[in-house]
Design a protein around this motif. Structure first.
Motif, short mmCIF file in Angstrom:
data_model
loop_
_atom_site.label_atom_id
_atom_site.label_comp_id
_atom_site.label_asym_id
_atom_site.label_seq_id
_atom_site.Cartn_x
_atom_site.Cartn_y
_atom_site.Cartn_z
N SER A 48 -9.67 3.64 0.24
CA SER A 48 -8.97 5.18 0.38
C SER A 48 -9.72 6.20 0.30
N ASP A 163 -3.43 4.36 5.64
CA ASP A 163 -3.76 3.66 4.27
C ASP A 163 -2.66 2.60 3.86
N GLU A 164 -2.87 1.48 4.25
CA GLU A 164 -1.92 0.36 3.72
C GLU A 164 -0.39 1.03 4.18
#
Ligand code: ADP
Ligand code: MG
Length: 257
Positions: A48, A163-164
């Protein structure tokens, strides 16, 4: 040739009052325009943090980074970057439509998307037809992430950072959204950086898979899957070359975790 992202000896981390905390160091990365790059690595390794630097939400500690040939700051000001997080941050008091319109209200690069029909196209692209007037609490988790993706795509960003995004979804919804995001990528030609902790997802989506490690945080490997896939980045999850790549990455992830 301009690259989507180029870093040289890049160090990313956080500046504290007393000392800098380096999370990833010596990051040398080249991402081509239009590439789909997936990023794997143990929890806390800096996935991240790296995306934050690309998005100009965080200053690099050292080294160089260009995004589409410019500084991350310049690219952010041109609104060429879309961001989708794991827990989509939809505003609960706004409808689906109002949430998607948000970037234009804040001041997007393109005006009047409702008039030119772009929102309608996005809604149908993401299977959200008929849900315009719903509020976030009236949607499933998968639908909420679709709204977040639609919002990120509204300004037609040249770079999409994810991000995920599907980490909190059930497997069937995730598989479906994986195919949808591939289709969006094929149609738009946008460059995608996609962080996941699913090896399957990383291999299924990525033309290349970048593996990060911690202690010290760094790039461990970049696996090129283009020969195992068709030109439009299609593969079968049961293809032997895909299974072999997954096994190799699983072992590598085990070694760095
Ligand atoms: P990942 O996304 O790979 O799980 P992160 O990039 O979120 O990892 O975090 C990497 C490291 O940076 C972790 O050790 C985390 O504790 C640390 N970190 C994250 N945010 C901050 C912050 N605001 N200040 C200091 N350290 C942070
Ligand atoms: Mg993270």
């Amino acid at each position: 040739m301009v690259l989507a992202i180029e870093t040289k000896s890049l160090n990313v981390g956080y500046r504290n009052a007393d000392a800098d905390v380096t999370v990833l160091s010596g990051v040398d990365l080249k991402v081509n325009v239009g590439e789909f790059l997936t990023i794997l690595g143990p929890s806390g390794c800096g996935k991240s943090t790296l995306l934050r630097v690309v998005a100009d939400l965080l200053e690099p500690l050292a080294g160089e980074i260009t995004v589409l040939g410019e500084t991350p700051h310049a690219i952010r000001q041109q609104r060429e970057v879309g961001f989708v997080f794991q827990d989509s941050t939809l505003l609960p008091w706004r409808t689906v439509l109002e949430n998607i319109e948000l970037p234009t209200i804040v001041g997007g690069k393109n005006a009047a998307p409702v008039v030119d029909g772009r929102i309608e196209n996005l809604l149908s692209l993401l299977g959200l037809d008929g849900l315009n007037e719903r509020y976030p609490h009236q949607l499933s988790g998968g639908q909420r992430q679709r709204v977040a993706i639609a919002r990120a795509l509204l300004n037609e960003p040249k770079l999409l950072l994810m991000d995920e995004p599907f980490g909190a979804l059930d497997e069937i919804t995730r598989d479906r959204l994986n195919d949808e995001i591939l289709e969006i990528w094929r149609r738009t030609g946008t460059t995608i950086l996609f962080v996941t902790h699913s090896i399957m997802e990383a291999v299924y989506l990525g033309q290349r898979v970048m593996m990060l490690a911690s202690n010290p945080g760094r790039i461990v490997s970049i696996t090129d899957l283009r020969d195992a896939k068709t030109k439009d980045n299609t593969c079968k999850r049961e293809d032997p070359a895909i299974i072999a790549a997954m096994a190799e990455l699983r072992q590598s992830l085990g070694e760095v975790s």
